[in-house]
Design an enzyme around this catalytic site. Structure first.
Site, PDB file in Angstrom:
ATOM      1  N   LYS A 126     -61.171  61.245  -2.327  1.00  0.00           N
ATOM      2  CA  LYS A 126     -61.406  60.160  -3.280  1.00  0.00           C
ATOM      3  C   LYS A 126     -62.446  60.644  -4.270  1.00  0.00           C
ATOM      4  O   LYS A 126     -63.249  61.523  -3.947  1.00  0.00           O
ATOM      5  CB  LYS A 126     -61.918  58.914  -2.546  1.00  0.00           C
ATOM      6  CG  LYS A 126     -61.651  57.623  -3.275  1.00  0.00           C
ATOM      7  CD  LYS A 126     -60.234  57.120  -3.095  1.00  0.00           C
ATOM      8  CE  LYS A 126     -59.966  55.930  -3.972  1.00  0.00           C
ATOM      9  NZ  LYS A 126     -58.655  55.308  -3.688  1.00  0.00           N
ATOM     10  N   GLY A 165     -54.937  57.238  -9.632  1.00  0.00           N
ATOM     11  CA  GLY A 165     -55.759  56.138 -10.146  1.00  0.00           C
ATOM     12  C   GLY A 165     -56.330  55.289  -9.028  1.00  0.00           C
ATOM     13  O   GLY A 165     -55.995  55.439  -7.866  1.00  0.00           O
ATOM     14  N   ASP A 166     -57.203  54.389  -9.396  1.00  0.00           N
ATOM     15  CA  ASP A 166     -57.756  53.368  -8.496  1.00  0.00           C
ATOM     16  C   ASP A 166     -58.402  52.343  -9.432  1.00  0.00           C
ATOM     17  O   ASP A 166     -58.029  52.277 -10.624  1.00  0.00           O
ATOM     18  CB  ASP A 166     -58.781  53.995  -7.518  1.00  0.00           C
ATOM     19  CG  ASP A 166     -59.178  53.042  -6.395  1.00  0.00           C
ATOM     20  OD1 ASP A 166     -58.381  52.843  -5.472  1.00  0.00           O
ATOM     21  OD2 ASP A 166     -60.280  52.458  -6.446  1.00  0.00           O
TER      22      ASP A 166
HETATM   23  P1  NDP Z   1     -57.720  47.425 -10.931  1.00  0.00           P
HETATM   24  O1  NDP Z   1     -58.928  47.955 -11.593  1.00  0.00           O
HETATM   25  O2  NDP Z   1     -56.410  47.529 -11.604  1.00  0.00           O
HETATM   26  O3  NDP Z   1     -57.947  45.881 -10.561  1.00  0.00           O
HETATM   27  C1  NDP Z   1     -58.979  45.409  -9.769  1.00  0.00           C
HETATM   28  C2  NDP Z   1     -58.967  43.900  -9.883  1.00  0.00           C
HETATM   29  O4  NDP Z   1     -59.859  43.327  -8.943  1.00  0.00           O
HETATM   30  C3  NDP Z   1     -59.417  43.415 -11.256  1.00  0.00           C
HETATM   31  O5  NDP Z   1     -58.674  42.269 -11.620  1.00  0.00           O
HETATM   32  C4  NDP Z   1     -60.880  43.049 -11.033  1.00  0.00           C
HETATM   33  O6  NDP Z   1     -61.397  42.065 -11.908  1.00  0.00           O
HETATM   34  C5  NDP Z   1     -60.782  42.492  -9.640  1.00  0.00           C
HETATM   35  N1  NDP Z   1     -62.062  42.540  -8.968  1.00  0.00           N
HETATM   36  C6  NDP Z   1     -62.909  43.584  -8.863  1.00  0.00           C
HETATM   37  N2  NDP Z   1     -63.983  43.227  -8.174  1.00  0.00           N
HETATM   38  C7  NDP Z   1     -63.794  41.933  -7.833  1.00  0.00           C
HETATM   39  C8  NDP Z   1     -64.543  40.992  -7.107  1.00  0.00           C
HETATM   40  N3  NDP Z   1     -65.732  41.327  -6.573  1.00  0.00           N
HETATM   41  N4  NDP Z   1     -64.039  39.739  -6.947  1.00  0.00           N
HETATM   42  C9  NDP Z   1     -62.837  39.407  -7.479  1.00  0.00           C
HETATM   43  N5  NDP Z   1     -62.099  40.260  -8.178  1.00  0.00           N
HETATM   44  C10 NDP Z   1     -62.573  41.482  -8.347  1.00  0.00           C
HETATM   45  O7  NDP Z   1     -57.662  48.111  -9.494  1.00  0.00           O
HETATM   46  P2  NDP Z   1     -56.411  48.262  -8.511  1.00  0.00           P
HETATM   47  O8  NDP Z   1     -55.568  47.047  -8.580  1.00  0.00           O
HETATM   48  O9  NDP Z   1     -55.826  49.581  -8.731  1.00  0.00           O
HETATM   49  O10 NDP Z   1     -57.147  48.333  -7.103  1.00  0.00           O
HETATM   50  C11 NDP Z   1     -57.443  47.156  -6.344  1.00  0.00           C
HETATM   51  C12 NDP Z   1     -57.706  47.552  -4.910  1.00  0.00           C
HETATM   52  O11 NDP Z   1     -56.540  48.212  -4.369  1.00  0.00           O
HETATM   53  C13 NDP Z   1     -58.865  48.536  -4.666  1.00  0.00           C
HETATM   54  O12 NDP Z   1     -59.432  48.259  -3.407  1.00  0.00           O
HETATM   55  C14 NDP Z   1     -58.158  49.889  -4.598  1.00  0.00           C
HETATM   56  O13 NDP Z   1     -58.910  50.849  -3.903  1.00  0.00           O
HETATM   57  C15 NDP Z   1     -56.894  49.488  -3.844  1.00  0.00           C
HETATM   58  N6  NDP Z   1     -55.769  50.399  -3.972  1.00  0.00           N
HETATM   59  C16 NDP Z   1     -55.239  50.713  -5.190  1.00  0.00           C
HETATM   60  C17 NDP Z   1     -54.142  51.547  -5.280  1.00  0.00           C
HETATM   61  C18 NDP Z   1     -53.459  51.827  -6.568  1.00  0.00           C
HETATM   62  O14 NDP Z   1     -52.369  52.434  -6.526  1.00  0.00           O
HETATM   63  N7  NDP Z   1     -53.986  51.424  -7.709  1.00  0.00           N
HETATM   64  C19 NDP Z   1     -53.581  52.190  -4.075  1.00  0.00           C
HETATM   65  C20 NDP Z   1     -54.133  51.720  -2.838  1.00  0.00           C
HETATM   66  C21 NDP Z   1     -55.210  50.892  -2.810  1.00  0.00           C
HETATM   67  P3  NDP Z   1     -61.781  42.400 -13.440  1.00  0.00           P
HETATM   68  O15 NDP Z   1     -60.468  42.409 -14.165  1.00  0.00           O
HETATM   69  O16 NDP Z   1     -62.680  41.290 -13.847  1.00  0.00           O
HETATM   70  O17 NDP Z   1     -62.443  43.732 -13.404  1.00  0.00           O
END
Ligand code: NDP
Length: 451
Positions: A126, A165-166
């Protein structure tokens, strides 16, 4: 003192503030694999745990770049290459102000197990930076990505380490990172996944994590004899890549998603959230969910400031299933109590470790089916591996093929996890099943390759 307690005591000593979340992830694994360690002493003789909890290497570097005012900005960059027993290091990059070594160690550690569960050949890693893409212009994001890759390119390669990405890193950032890698190395190769389709990205990679969570959940409900998702009310948190595609697939199979959230607040829309509008606000405008309520005055917007500190508005509504898809430790014991009182039947983790240990204990003790992240959200990394295969053979697979392979992979993971849990006397416990099945695969590889 039992074996597991001794291990925990030993690891506790090494714990420091920043490593708290890493420790949380490690503790869960150690508890789960207790029956395996006790039934096969090779794992102890080969010191697998001691070797597995220390990353192969942590690369830390300075990222210097010019903002739009021509001022110099400096950020920290990291890559934690955790373990490559099963294949090249593989795992996402996160750009968020909360990124530090401890968070990346936790995510890298989880990634080793997740990647092993896919049955494919990938190690775990990571990386990322404390850079915040929010509020930055496109040019600033581009300049940051170029500066980040100037350092990172020395440590990655299609057979060495393949980032993706993440949080904060979507196809725009991957595109800029890839562009810089090509400029520096003159190599057009699969060194990153999640690339835009026009230069080697796989169809369905953006959707894969969210779709995969739903495929896993369907398989788990089937195995547990629960009713399918059609016409069922579901709550989803987050409004990013994982949340949006989880909602998309849930809606496609006829479920009704009534919530989503971002870092500033929650939307509750009892008729089902308007996904097209959501995508416009979050993906195109990169705005706040508050705007959603302006278009749909009958929906309810609840700002974070209106909610008590240890609970979250998104989990206070009755639902059949909950999909936490935002970030780590976002669903607490207070939230779990609300969900259980409202009759939740299952919880599927879309984000990495979004439920606190206390919340998980409550779910398990109340018979709620629980799909842990390392199994349920492995669809993203599985399709990343499909992207690596396509890049290596310079071929393109169509959408149907990738979707079918994703579905098959998620169903296989679910079955493997359920069978392992049964084999080790913890039937129905998908956390233990996932940890034991993945640990065994990694540990056996480590034993066979020597030290
Ligand atoms: P993004 O950056 O696309 O989205 C994250 C979302 O979560 C945003 O809407 C953000 O809000 C919101 N968020 C962040 N912090 C908080 C919080 N404290 N309370 C409420 N909402 C919050 O990230 P991803 O969707 O890619 O990733 C989300 C999760 O999934 C992470 O844990 C990541 O590690 C995991 N993941 C992702 C993968 C992927 O393929 N992308 C694969 C496997 C796991 P705001 O828009 O305001 O920033």
């Amino acid at each position: 003192m039992g074996l597991v307690e001794q291990e925990i005591k030993r690891f506790e000593k090494r714990q420091c503030e920043e490593d708290f979340i890493f420790y949380q992830a490690m503790e869960e694994v150690i508890h789960s694999i207790k029956p395996l360690l006790e039934s096969d002493d090779r794992y102890r003789r080969y010191a697998i745990l001691d070797r597995l909890i220390v990353p192969d290497r942590i690369i830390k570097f300075k990222v210097q770049w010019f903002n739009d005012k021509n001022e110099i900005e400096v950020n920290n960059g990291f890559r934690v290459q955790f373990n490559n027993a099963l294949g090249p290091y593989k795992g996402g990059l996160r750009f968020h102000p909360t990124v530090n070594e401890g968070v990346l160690k936790f995510l890298g550690f989880e990634q080793i197990f997740k990647n092993a569960l896919t049955g494919l050949n990938m190690g775990g890693a990571k990386g990322g930076s404390d850079f915040d893409p929010k509020g930055k212009s496109d040019f600033e994001v581009m300049k940051f990505c170029s500066a980040f890759m100037t350092e990172l390119h020395k440590y990655i390669g299609p057979r060495i380490d393949v980032p993706a990405g993440d949080i904060g890193v979507g196809s725009r950032e991957i595109g800029y990172l890839y562009g810089e890698y090509k400029k520096i190395t003159s190599r057009y190769e699969g060194v990153l996944t999640g690339k835009p389709y026009m230069f080697g990205g796989s169809l369905l990679r953006p959707e894969a994590t969210g779709y995969g969570v739903v495929y896993f959940t369907e398989a788990m409900l089937e195995l547990e004899g629960k009713e399918p998702l059609k016409d069922k009310v579901c709550c989803v948190s987050g409004a990013g890549n994982v949340a949006l595609h989880t909602i998309e697939k849930l809606q496609a199979i006829g479920a009704i998603v009534v919530t989503c959230s971002d870092s500033k607040g929650t939307i509750y829309d009892k008729r089902g959230v308007d996904l097209e509008l959501l995508k416009k606000i979050k993906e195109v405008k990169r705005g706040s969910l508050e705007e959603y309520a302006k278009y749909h005055p009958e929906s309810k917007y609840i700002p974070v400031s209106e909610y008590p500190e240890d609970g979250h508005a998104v989990w206070e509504f009755p639902c059949y299933g909950a999909f936490p898809c935002a970030t780590q430790n976002e669903l607490t014991d207070v939230d779990a109590t609300n969900l259980i009182e409202n009759g939740v039947v299952f919880v599927s983790e879309g984000a990495n470790m979004p439920c606190t240990p206390e919340a998980i204990d409550l779910f398990l003790s109340h018979g709620v089916c629980f799909a842990p992240a390392k199994a349920a959200n492995a669809g993203g990394v599985a399709v990343s591996e499909f992207e690596m295969s396509q890049n290596a053979s310079m071929s393109r697979w169509n959408y149907e093929k990738v979707d079918e392979m994703l579905k098959t992979t998620m169903r296989q993971i679910c079955k493997r996890v359920a069978l392992t849990a049964k084999e080790y006397g913890v039937e129905g416990n998908y956390i233990d099943g996932a940890n034991i099945a993945s640990f065994k695969r990694i540990a056996d590889a480590m034993i066979n390759e020597g030290i």
